[in-house]
Design a protein around this motif. Structure first.
Motif, short mmCIF file in Angstrom:
data_model
loop_
_atom_site.label_atom_id
_atom_site.label_comp_id
_atom_site.label_asym_id
_atom_site.label_seq_id
_atom_site.Cartn_x
_atom_site.Cartn_y
_atom_site.Cartn_z
N MET A 224 37.32 114.31 89.38
CA MET A 224 37.80 115.25 88.40
C MET A 224 39.23 114.97 87.95
SD MET A 224 36.62 117.54 86.74
CE MET A 224 35.06 118.21 87.57
N SER A 225 40.27 114.89 88.65
CA SER A 225 41.70 115.18 88.20
C SER A 225 41.68 113.70 87.37
CB SER A 225 42.61 114.75 89.40
OG SER A 225 42.12 113.55 90.21
N TRP A 226 40.95 112.54 87.61
CA TRP A 226 41.09 111.56 86.57
C TRP A 226 40.29 111.82 85.20
CZ3 TRP A 226 44.78 108.02 86.36
CH2 TRP A 226 45.25 107.52 87.68
N LEU A 227 39.27 112.50 85.23
CA LEU A 227 38.42 113.04 84.08
C LEU A 227 39.56 113.81 83.42
CD1 LEU A 227 34.96 113.79 85.28
CD2 LEU A 227 35.50 111.86 84.06
N LEU A 228 40.39 114.70 83.93
CA LEU A 228 41.01 115.63 83.23
C LEU A 228 42.19 114.71 82.48
CD1 LEU A 228 41.64 118.62 82.63
CD2 LEU A 228 43.16 118.44 84.68
N ALA A 229 42.76 113.89 83.23
CA ALA A 229 43.85 112.81 82.62
C ALA A 229 43.12 112.22 81.32
CB ALA A 229 44.40 111.72 83.66
N ALA A 230 41.82 111.59 81.49
CA ALA A 230 41.10 110.99 80.52
C ALA A 230 41.10 111.86 79.34
CB ALA A 230 39.99 110.41 81.05
N ALA A 231 40.73 113.04 79.61
CA ALA A 231 40.62 113.97 78.19
C ALA A 231 41.92 114.29 77.32
CB ALA A 231 39.96 115.50 78.71
N VAL A 232 43.01 114.42 78.18
CA VAL A 232 44.30 114.61 77.62
C VAL A 232 44.57 113.04 76.77
CG1 VAL A 232 46.64 114.90 78.05
CG2 VAL A 232 45.17 116.27 79.53
N ALA A 233 44.34 112.13 77.48
CA ALA A 233 44.62 110.98 76.71
C ALA A 233 43.87 110.76 75.69
CB ALA A 233 44.46 109.61 77.92
N ALA A 234 42.60 111.03 75.44
CA ALA A 234 41.74 111.15 74.13
C ALA A 234 42.46 111.98 73.19
CB ALA A 234 40.30 111.24 74.73
N LEU A 235 42.89 113.17 73.56
CA LEU A 235 43.46 114.15 72.65
C LEU A 235 44.53 113.52 72.11
CD1 LEU A 235 42.46 117.46 74.12
CD2 LEU A 235 41.78 116.61 72.09
N THR A 236 45.44 112.86 72.92
CA THR A 236 46.55 112.26 72.35
C THR A 236 46.52 110.93 71.47
OG1 THR A 236 47.71 112.92 74.32
CG2 THR A 236 48.71 111.02 73.01
N THR B 48 46.50 117.81 66.95
CA THR B 48 45.58 117.41 68.18
C THR B 48 43.96 117.63 68.09
OG1 THR B 48 47.80 117.70 69.65
CG2 THR B 48 45.51 117.67 70.66
N PHE B 49 43.73 118.78 67.49
CA PHE B 49 42.61 119.21 67.48
C PHE B 49 41.82 119.42 66.32
CE2 PHE B 49 44.88 121.18 71.32
CZ PHE B 49 43.97 120.85 72.19
N LEU B 50 42.37 119.10 65.16
CA LEU B 50 41.54 119.25 63.89
C LEU B 50 41.50 117.74 63.26
CD1 LEU B 50 40.55 121.40 61.90
CD2 LEU B 50 42.93 121.43 60.96
N PRO B 51 40.22 117.38 63.18
CA PRO B 51 40.20 116.07 62.44
C PRO B 51 40.37 116.23 60.95
CG PRO B 51 37.95 117.12 62.86
CD PRO B 51 38.94 117.79 63.39
N LEU B 52 41.74 115.67 60.53
CA LEU B 52 42.31 115.96 59.33
C LEU B 52 41.46 115.66 58.13
CD1 LEU B 52 46.20 115.98 59.73
CD2 LEU B 52 44.59 118.01 60.05
N ARG B 53 41.19 114.32 58.11
CA ARG B 53 40.35 113.69 56.75
C ARG B 53 39.00 114.31 56.93
NH1 ARG B 53 43.34 110.12 53.90
NH2 ARG B 53 45.29 110.71 54.10
N ALA B 54 38.32 114.59 58.10
CA ALA B 54 37.20 115.23 58.21
C ALA B 54 37.19 116.53 57.71
CB ALA B 54 36.35 115.29 59.43
N MET B 55 38.26 117.36 57.87
CA MET B 55 38.39 118.71 57.38
C MET B 55 38.41 118.59 55.78
SD MET B 55 41.65 121.15 57.49
CE MET B 55 42.31 120.15 56.11
N GLU B 56 39.10 117.72 55.35
CA GLU B 56 39.15 117.60 53.94
C GLU B 56 37.73 117.33 53.24
OE1 GLU B 56 42.02 114.80 52.29
OE2 GLU B 56 43.56 115.67 53.64
#
Length: 375
Positions: A1-13, A182-190
């Motif tokens: 679980m801890s590695w899944l958490l790290a992977a999620a943060v890395a994906a957001l980065t 981090t959380f908003l897909p900018l070009r998709a938002m446009e």
């Protein structure tokens, strides 16, 4: 679980980095003069202590063939209007209006902006709303208008570079740009017509006047605490397009000069950001899990002698720090050493959200001497 958490943060980065790479960047000096008429609109309420730099920068704008500056004194009691007159001198571009109190159903900021838009030169095709704490570069308005037209948008928000002086400001203020990068897909938002997929900051907003009118102007957001975001949503509902940009080369803004002022500013409006207390709790829990738990796992795993847990927690923490660094470098902010305290920033944000809901329940939300009335 801890590695899944790290992977999620890395994906957001990674998502933060992709957004930073495609982020619109208005020219600090446009290649040509902006020919269309522009109205710059400045609402003021008790701003005498910080008005001078911003107003001087507005009067020093270049690269515009036709610009007017309309200033509205919204019931100030600290000599704001007198200071405007002293700073403007006999500059014919500036008009100073005296605002009227908001009628029932209106909040103060939307009503002030509504009055300004109504008073703007009918020939102006672009409306630029600027807050008193924003200091513009000499070609900022021209560059922002050029970016609005290049994006084929009806609303453009070039986020200023946020100036943070005190430790509290440095911990909390960078979350503004970090959150949407981090959380908003900018070009998709446009491209998306969905009003829910929108963001904007009221410090510096550039609008096509026709698109603003189709959206209903500030009358459409008369009772909204977050009138900037709601205005962006109204533009989308009317079939318009919105865009975000890095305005750090165009403008700077120190929103709050102290920790008490920052707390008051955030708590008056954070409750309106999530739709419900349940939604707010879910967001705070998610952010806590992603960005506060990993360093706790790193320390706890090290103390408990479980190297895999410690390594996963450290990886998640470093991925979160990397996201803050990317965000800061993309928007002109301070990266080091502030990014190292990102878990503390997120924890403080959660506390501000809780405080906002607590004050709302008690009916004690106010700003600049006026109550903040919930919908």
């Amino acid at each position: 679980m801890s590695w899944l958490l790290a992977a999620a943060v890395a994906a957001l980065t990674v998502h933060t980095a992709l957004n930073a790479r495609t982020l619109r960047r208005p020219p600090s000096t446009p290649p040509s003069t902006v020919d269309e008429p522009v109205s710059v609109l400045l609402p003021l309420r008790d701003e005498a202590d910080r008005l001078a730099p911003g107003l001087r920068s507005l009067l020093a704008q270049r690269g515009l063939s036709r610009m007017e500056l309309v200033v509205l004194d919204d019931g100030s009691t600290d000599g704001t209007a007198a200071l405007v007159r002293a700073l403007a001198g006999d500059d014919p571009r500036l008009r100073l209006l005296t605002g009227v109190a908001p009628p029932p159903g209106w909040l103060g900021k939307p009503h002030a902006c509504h009055q300004l838009a109504a008073a703007a030169d009918p020939a102006s095709t672009v409306l630029v709303f600027v807050d008193a704490d924003v200091v513009l570069a000499p070609h900022a308005v021209a560059g922002a208008v050029a970016a609005l037209r290049a994006a084929r948008a009806q609303l453009l928000c070039p986020y200023p570079r946020i100036v943070a002086g005190s430790p509290g400001e440095r911990l909390v203020q960078p979350l503004l740009q970090w959150s949407w990068l981090t959380f908003l897909p900018l070009r998709a938002m446009e491209r998306s017509p969905r009003p829910s997929l929108a963001a904007a900051g009221g410090q510096f907003l550039v609008l096509d006047r026709a698109g603003y009118a189709r959206a209903g102007g500030h009358a459409a957001v008369r009772d909204r605490v977050l009138e900037d975001i709601e205005l962006a949503r109204a533009v989308k509902r009317a079939g318009g397009r919105i865009a975000l940009a890095d305005g750090s080369a165009l403008a700077t803004c120190r929103m709050y000069a102290s920790w008490p002022e920052l707390v008051a500013g955030y708590t008056k409006s954070l409750w309106a950001s999530f739709g419900s207390a349940t939604g707010a709790a879910a967001v705070v829990l998610l952010l806590t899990g992603l960005y506060v738990v990993p360093p706790l796992l790193a320390v706890g795993g090290a103390l408990a002698g479980t190297p895999p847990v410690a390594a996963a927690g450290l990886a998640g923490y470093l991925a979160g720090v990397a996201g803050r660094v990317v965000s800061a470098r993309a928007t002109g902010g301070r990266a080091w050493p502030d990014a190292l305290a990102h878990p503390v920033s997120v924890a403080l944000f959660g506390a501000l959200v809780a405080g906002s809901y607590r004050l709302r329940r008690r009916g004690r939300l106010s700003w600049r001497g006026r109550p903040v009335v919930p919908r």
